[in-house]
Design a protein around this motif. Sequence first.
Motif, PDB file in Angstrom:
ATOM      1  N   ALA A  68       0.858  -1.187   0.000  1.00  0.00           N
ATOM      2  CA  ALA A  68       0.000   0.000   0.000  1.00  0.00           C
ATOM      3  C   ALA A  68       0.891   1.233   0.000  1.00  0.00           C
ATOM      4  O   ALA A  68       1.845   1.314   0.763  1.00  0.00           O
ATOM      5  CB  ALA A  68      -0.904  -0.007   1.220  1.00  0.00           C
ATOM      6  N   THR A  69       0.598   2.172  -0.882  1.00  0.00           N
ATOM      7  CA  THR A  69       1.491   3.307  -1.095  1.00  0.00           C
ATOM      8  C   THR A  69       0.743   4.629  -1.035  1.00  0.00           C
ATOM      9  O   THR A  69      -0.331   4.758  -1.593  1.00  0.00           O
ATOM     10  CB  THR A  69       2.178   3.176  -2.470  1.00  0.00           C
ATOM     11  OG1 THR A  69       2.844   1.921  -2.530  1.00  0.00           O
ATOM     12  CG2 THR A  69       3.174   4.285  -2.712  1.00  0.00           C
ATOM     13  N   ASP A  70       1.325   5.580  -0.329  1.00  0.00           N
ATOM     14  CA  ASP A  70       0.830   6.960  -0.359  1.00  0.00           C
ATOM     15  C   ASP A  70       1.824   7.793  -1.151  1.00  0.00           C
ATOM     16  O   ASP A  70       3.026   7.597  -1.017  1.00  0.00           O
ATOM     17  CB  ASP A  70       0.761   7.554   1.053  1.00  0.00           C
ATOM     18  CG  ASP A  70      -0.453   7.076   1.817  1.00  0.00           C
ATOM     19  OD1 ASP A  70      -1.203   6.251   1.287  1.00  0.00           O
ATOM     20  OD2 ASP A  70      -0.634   7.538   2.961  1.00  0.00           O
ATOM     21  N   ASP A 106       3.959   0.682   2.654  1.00  0.00           N
ATOM     22  CA  ASP A 106       3.815  -0.212   3.805  1.00  0.00           C
ATOM     23  C   ASP A 106       4.365  -1.590   3.479  1.00  0.00           C
ATOM     24  O   ASP A 106       3.872  -2.261   2.583  1.00  0.00           O
ATOM     25  CB  ASP A 106       2.328  -0.373   4.158  1.00  0.00           C
ATOM     26  CG  ASP A 106       1.816   0.770   5.004  1.00  0.00           C
ATOM     27  OD1 ASP A 106       2.637   1.591   5.433  1.00  0.00           O
ATOM     28  OD2 ASP A 106       0.596   0.828   5.230  1.00  0.00           O
ATOM     29  N   VAL A 154       7.977   0.720   7.056  1.00  0.00           N
ATOM     30  CA  VAL A 154       7.531   1.652   6.012  1.00  0.00           C
ATOM     31  C   VAL A 154       8.753   2.142   5.233  1.00  0.00           C
ATOM     32  O   VAL A 154       9.708   2.648   5.817  1.00  0.00           O
ATOM     33  CB  VAL A 154       6.776   2.868   6.603  1.00  0.00           C
ATOM     34  CG1 VAL A 154       6.346   3.827   5.511  1.00  0.00           C
ATOM     35  CG2 VAL A 154       5.573   2.407   7.401  1.00  0.00           C
ATOM     36  N   GLU A 197      -3.349   5.133  -0.252  1.00  0.00           N
ATOM     37  CA  GLU A 197      -3.771   3.735  -0.147  1.00  0.00           C
ATOM     38  C   GLU A 197      -3.656   3.238   1.272  1.00  0.00           C
ATOM     39  O   GLU A 197      -4.305   2.291   1.661  1.00  0.00           O
ATOM     40  CB  GLU A 197      -2.871   2.845  -1.005  1.00  0.00           C
ATOM     41  CG  GLU A 197      -3.173   2.897  -2.470  1.00  0.00           C
ATOM     42  CD  GLU A 197      -2.163   2.096  -3.268  1.00  0.00           C
ATOM     43  OE1 GLU A 197      -2.231   2.172  -4.493  1.00  0.00           O
ATOM     44  OE2 GLU A 197      -1.289   1.417  -2.691  1.00  0.00           O
ATOM     45  N   ARG A 198      -2.747   3.849   2.025  1.00  0.00           N
ATOM     46  CA  ARG A 198      -2.508   3.370   3.377  1.00  0.00           C
ATOM     47  C   ARG A 198      -3.610   3.873   4.305  1.00  0.00           C
ATOM     48  O   ARG A 198      -4.270   4.864   4.009  1.00  0.00           O
ATOM     49  CB  ARG A 198      -1.140   3.862   3.850  1.00  0.00           C
ATOM     50  CG  ARG A 198      -0.011   3.279   3.011  1.00  0.00           C
ATOM     51  CD  ARG A 198       1.226   4.122   3.133  1.00  0.00           C
ATOM     52  NE  ARG A 198       1.845   3.960   4.420  1.00  0.00           N
ATOM     53  CZ  ARG A 198       2.446   4.959   5.079  1.00  0.00           C
ATOM     54  NH1 ARG A 198       2.477   6.165   4.585  1.00  0.00           N
ATOM     55  NH2 ARG A 198       3.011   4.737   6.230  1.00  0.00           N
ATOM     56  N   SER A 199      -3.784   3.192   5.400  1.00  0.00           N
ATOM     57  CA  SER A 199      -4.861   3.526   6.324  1.00  0.00           C
ATOM     58  C   SER A 199      -4.341   4.222   7.566  1.00  0.00           C
ATOM     59  O   SER A 199      -3.239   3.953   8.023  1.00  0.00           O
ATOM     60  CB  SER A 199      -5.571   2.243   6.756  1.00  0.00           C
ATOM     61  OG  SER A 199      -5.804   1.416   5.666  1.00  0.00           O
ATOM     62  N   TYR A 200      -5.176   5.096   8.093  1.00  0.00           N
ATOM     63  CA  TYR A 200      -4.819   5.832   9.305  1.00  0.00           C
ATOM     64  C   TYR A 200      -6.006   5.837  10.244  1.00  0.00           C
ATOM     65  O   TYR A 200      -7.129   5.585   9.843  1.00  0.00           O
ATOM     66  CB  TYR A 200      -4.452   7.278   8.964  1.00  0.00           C
ATOM     67  CG  TYR A 200      -3.306   7.392   8.019  1.00  0.00           C
ATOM     68  CD1 TYR A 200      -2.004   7.395   8.494  1.00  0.00           C
ATOM     69  CD2 TYR A 200      -3.520   7.472   6.653  1.00  0.00           C
ATOM     70  CE1 TYR A 200      -0.947   7.476   7.620  1.00  0.00           C
ATOM     71  CE2 TYR A 200      -2.468   7.543   5.773  1.00  0.00           C
ATOM     72  CZ  TYR A 200      -1.175   7.554   6.264  1.00  0.00           C
ATOM     73  OH  TYR A 200      -0.139   7.635   5.400  1.00  0.00           O
TER      74      TYR A 200
END
Lengths: 133, 168
Positions: A32-34, A47, A114, B116-119
Amino acid sequence: MAEEKKDLAVNEKKEIETKKEHTTPLKRYLPATDIVETEQELLLYMDMPGVDKENVTVKLEKNVLQVDGMIETKPYSELKPLYTEYNIGNYTRQFELSNKIDQSKIEASMKDGVLSLVLPKVAEMQPRSIQIN
Amino acid sequence: MALRDLVIRNRNSSPAERSSLNHPFESFQREIDRVFNGFFTDFGGFKSDFFNLGRASSFSPRIDVSEDKTGINIAAELPGMNEKDIEVSFKDGQLLIKGEKTHDEKKESEDVYHVERSYGSFQRSIRVPEEVEADRIEASFKNGLLKIKLPKSEKEREQVRKLEVKSA
């Protein structure tokens, strides 16, 4: 609190399905990437829980940034699963970079599972003020 | 907290796209959008994930429960967190994991391009099926992975014993 109750579903890991054959028996997952943008750079946060700093490789070849994170399977060999929400496997993802990224200055760091990548923009893409004569 | 309102900027609903007027500033804005969209082409399917963005704001970590000879092992994937953000407690056969994941890496001046990541905060409780020794539960955290080891009590271990098979 009501908001929390609304959605308790676990986000599934995204498994990669490719037509290629692989030499490792493990599953492969898309981390999962931001992506965050600042004036000077693009920041990527990926992640990869359970991956050690030593087992991450970031390669750049022909404008493609290849990120791989290898998982340590040894601790799992003795365990018998009772209930599972995730499976273990390696992480892999590729990004095609445009020429707006200064490819010689890419930096990577790994903390708490991360991977953070800093992709600086080329000088022409950065905002600058123009002097008035 | 409506996290998605804070972080997600849908490029499709920008003023430049909605308006049919061909104002010079709007076409300039559109040009900027186009340039930014040109930064990446992802092989992994960013576009298809795009509509799941709302879901990413709720965070519930993935948990695995496994067993070996000595005890029960519980693992949770909590990337980007550390031991200070997590609280683990055990009561009446229930293991509770609590914590909050915050956007600490990001500064206010930054523009979030893709999420895409969760918080957020989470709480998960797991019913442990076998008798465990509550005093000897150990929790460790490494590389975004929380591992909890619950040793089986003597009584529980005794129950698993080999039976002698006699020839009749």
